[in-house]
Design an enzyme around this catalytic site. Sequence first.
Site, PDB file in Angstrom:
ATOM      1  NE  ARG A  55     -30.985 -25.618  -9.988  1.00  0.00           N
ATOM      2  CZ  ARG A  55     -29.713 -25.206  -9.993  1.00  0.00           C
ATOM      3  NH1 ARG A  55     -29.366 -24.114  -9.326  1.00  0.00           N
ATOM      4  NH2 ARG A  55     -28.799 -25.875 -10.666  1.00  0.00           N
ATOM      5  CE  LYS A 206     -53.747 -20.170   0.054  1.00  0.00           C
ATOM      6  NZ  LYS A 206     -52.368 -20.665  -0.047  1.00  0.00           N
TER       7      LYS A 206
END
Length: 386
Positions: A55, A206
């Site tokens: 993490r 994207k």
Amino acid sequence: MTQEHRNKSGFETRAIHAGYEPDPTTGAVNPPIVASSTYKQDGVGGLRGGYEYSRSANPTRTALEGAIAAVEEGERGFAFASGLAAEDTLLRSLMTPGDHLVFPDDAYGGTFRLVDKVARPWGLDYTPAAIHDVSAVAEAIRPGHTKLVWVETPTNPLLNIADIAALANLAHAAGALLVVDNTFASPYLQQPLSLGADVVVHSTTKYVGGHSDVVGGALVVRDLELASKIGFHQNAIGGVAGPFDAFLTHRGLKTLAVRMDRHCDNAQRVVEFLSHDSRVAEVIYPGLESHPGHAVASRQMKRYGGMVSFRVAGGESQALAVCERAEVFTLGESLGGVESLIEHPGRMTHASVAGTDLEVPADLVRLSVGIETADDLVADLDRALG
């Protein structure tokens, strides 16, 4: 690639080489997918390479973060599980309850939902503004109270253009920071940090990822004090990119330049067709000289991008019919992949802003123009328009 070499290299070279050196043991030219949650320490507190728990840091993610920083001409990059995870972390890093945010009046619906439905109940205040109008943004700023001026450029889905340099000066004069969502332009077409922005936001789902196979987000900054705040919150909140997602996103980034050139070529062909068709009421594209933001876009963008919006003669029912009849253009949300997509923003990506000041026209269709054969895309739109 060394920092000195990176600074002297072109965009394509940085996209391919920055952030990772070939593995010293095997010579692997691609970062390995390090599927480990924890790391052996060389004695208590003796971290090997700075890694202790994935993490906090993971080698595959580190490579992506270095590369995205390099192509945005920043100093530090941060990779997240989604664009919205990046945005949420940014808001919590730089704002506290009671602070004020200036926000686009035609923002992406998911960002609006985050700000209006999550951040506002948490205690943030915001004012929508037409970000293509510097005076409107100036009017929305509350000096001493506004902490961030947040813009998309081009905006989603109306493709308005913000003057990044002018808004950076405006924000800084009021003691605020300028955040630029650079998702539609991509780092290849526009580098907001070099124009004065303080933070760049991406949905790497994207154009950066580019293949509709991975969800991710990123933040990039130059200021190391901002980087420290964001890094702390990235670890504390934990919405990080996993190693498999980081690998796919990094792989996509390496071909961004060649893909974007093809996206732009195809978009120009589509715009030329739509602009001369009586079934289309209006074409919205920054590359058109008639676009009100054309001059600013020409100044701050390398090309005008692969996103095209248009309004259909015949209203909403005809716009919906166009979306349903398209075949090469796939009916779907998201954007920036190699395949062309078509959607009705009012019913799909921007349904969350229906009934608000941010509502989009009902006759609007948004295209994410892919890299297929341009003639096929034009023929498909011709059929879809009926």
